[in-house]
Design a protein around this motif. Structure first.
Motif, mmCIF file in Angstrom:
data_model
loop_
_atom_site.group_PDB
_atom_site.id
_atom_site.type_symbol
_atom_site.label_atom_id
_atom_site.label_comp_id
_atom_site.label_asym_id
_atom_site.label_seq_id
_atom_site.Cartn_x
_atom_site.Cartn_y
_atom_site.Cartn_z
ATOM 1 N N ARG A 193 0.112 7.534 -2.882
ATOM 2 C CA ARG A 193 0.508 8.605 -1.955
ATOM 3 C C ARG A 193 1.973 8.971 -2.120
ATOM 4 N NH1 ARG A 193 -1.784 5.949 3.312
ATOM 5 N NH2 ARG A 193 -2.178 4.257 1.836
ATOM 6 N N TRP A 194 2.801 7.967 -2.381
ATOM 7 C CA TRP A 194 4.222 8.237 -2.626
ATOM 8 C C TRP A 194 4.383 9.202 -3.784
ATOM 9 C CZ3 TRP A 194 7.680 7.606 -6.635
ATOM 10 C CH2 TRP A 194 9.047 7.600 -6.316
ATOM 11 N N LEU A 210 5.803 3.766 3.033
ATOM 12 C CA LEU A 210 5.016 3.550 1.828
ATOM 13 C C LEU A 210 5.687 2.461 0.992
ATOM 14 C CD1 LEU A 210 4.334 7.297 0.909
ATOM 15 C CD2 LEU A 210 2.852 5.741 2.200
ATOM 16 N N TRP A 211 4.898 1.725 0.214
ATOM 17 C CA TRP A 211 5.451 0.582 -0.490
ATOM 18 C C TRP A 211 6.682 0.921 -1.335
ATOM 19 C CZ3 TRP A 211 6.231 -4.226 -0.111
ATOM 20 C CH2 TRP A 211 6.652 -4.982 -1.200
ATOM 21 N N GLU A 267 -1.570 2.114 7.302
ATOM 22 C CA GLU A 267 -2.971 1.704 7.468
ATOM 23 C C GLU A 267 -3.021 0.406 8.269
ATOM 24 O OE1 GLU A 267 -5.247 3.648 6.654
ATOM 25 O OE2 GLU A 267 -4.409 4.951 5.105
ATOM 26 N N THR A 295 2.098 -2.108 4.416
ATOM 27 C CA THR A 295 2.829 -0.846 4.381
ATOM 28 C C THR A 295 1.870 0.342 4.405
ATOM 29 O OG1 THR A 295 2.870 -0.859 1.952
ATOM 30 C CG2 THR A 295 4.723 -1.905 3.084
ATOM 31 N N SER A 296 2.439 1.542 4.577
ATOM 32 C CA SER A 296 1.756 2.848 4.482
ATOM 33 C C SER A 296 1.046 3.296 5.747
ATOM 34 C CB SER A 296 0.761 2.886 3.311
ATOM 35 O OG SER A 296 -0.521 2.404 3.676
ATOM 36 N N ASP A 336 0.830 -1.206 0.000
ATOM 37 C CA ASP A 336 0.000 0.000 0.000
ATOM 38 C C ASP A 336 0.865 1.258 0.000
ATOM 39 O OD1 ASP A 336 -2.356 1.417 0.021
ATOM 40 O OD2 ASP A 336 -2.554 1.383 2.204
ATOM 41 N N GLY A 337 0.380 2.290 -0.677
ATOM 42 C CA GLY A 337 1.030 3.594 -0.601
ATOM 43 C C GLY A 337 1.679 4.087 -1.878
ATOM 44 N N GLU A 357 4.881 2.296 8.757
ATOM 45 C CA GLU A 357 4.539 3.588 8.165
ATOM 46 C C GLU A 357 5.127 3.748 6.765
ATOM 47 O OE1 GLU A 357 2.624 6.015 9.369
ATOM 48 O OE2 GLU A 357 2.146 4.936 11.220
#
Length: 248
Positions: free
Chosen positions: A16-17, A206-207, A184, A181-182, A12-13, A204
């Motif tokens: 957002r990255w 991000l992938w 959540e 990851t991320s 995940d992420g 925390e």
């Protein structure tokens, strides 16, 4: 240090990255593919026999059409590029989910890759594609119901083993470790049956930032966990062998 026999990861992420860097979301997914390559390679070198990656959920079909199309194209490119790596490293590819919903060209590449790597036995890499655990469970229930209706299975013969045999993961052991990851802290409709006794780890990172170092940090945490399966700590703790004591 003991490693999990089956590591599952919710990657995940990616979006957002990219957004944090004011880049198109697909740039995050491209960077995420590089992370997949690094983590698969590291897991293979550590001797982890099963790795399952949540690559595309059934809910992800609801994302913008352009993003979904780019993700499917990226998946096809990944499979083409990684085939030789899988063959060279004795990695077998499996897939779970509603593969029939994937675009025809991607499905064809996927089926070819699964077929070409079917004889490999060093590690099983499973991609969850168009996958949702509730959907998987419903499909399994329908399959079992059909078996009962056809007279091939008696209702009282249905146990956990029987039911699990109708899941997409029938040939796989249940994951003993899940990483998300991320930041959540949820499992997002992923392997709801199979994760019943898995150890959960949330980071925390991000992938795209999840490196081999992050993986080792997570595996070290797994090594510190005591897996009790409903028993007490005293029941599962192995007594220390006294000096000079021999095996019988």
């Amino acid at each position: 240090m003991s490693y999990p026999q089956h590591l599952a990861i919710i990657m995940d992420g990616n979006g957002r990255w990219a957004e944090q860097r004011r880049l198109p979301r697909i740039a995050g997914h491209r960077r995420g593919v590089e992370t997949v390559q690094e983590i698969v390679k590291e897991c293979r070198s550590l001797g982890i026999p099963h790795l399952t990656l949540y690559a595309f959920s059934s809910e992800n079909w609801g994302r913008p059409h352009d993003e979904v199309g780019a993700l499917m194209e990226l998946l096809g490119l990944f499979l083409k590029r990684e085939l030789q790596t899988m063959l060279a490293n004795d990695i077998r590819l499996k897939v779970i989910g509603e593969v029939g919903r994937l675009p025809g060209k991607v499905r064809e590449i996927l089926e070819q890759t699964v077929s070409r790597t079917a004889a490999n036995s060093g590690m099983v890499l499973t991609l969850a594609l168009s996958y949702g655990a509730r959907n998987e469970l419903l499909r399994a229930v329908r399959d079992v119901a059909e078996e009962v209706r056809a007279g091939r299975v008696e209702p009282e013969a249905i146990d956990e083993s029987c039911f699990a045999g109708h899941l997409d993961t029938a040939e796989l052991p249940d994951p003993d470790f899940l990483i998300r990851t991320s930041g959540e802290m949820r499992i997002s409709n992923f392997l709801l049956w199979q994760l019943a006794y898995a150890e959960l780890y949330f980071t925390e990172a991000l992938w795209p930032d999840f490196s081999s170092r992050e993986l080792h940090r997570a595996l070290e945490e797994f090594g510190r966990r005591q897996r009790r399966f409903g028993l007490t700590g005293a029941q599962v703790q192995k007594p220390a062998r006294r000096q000079g004591e021999k095996n019988h």
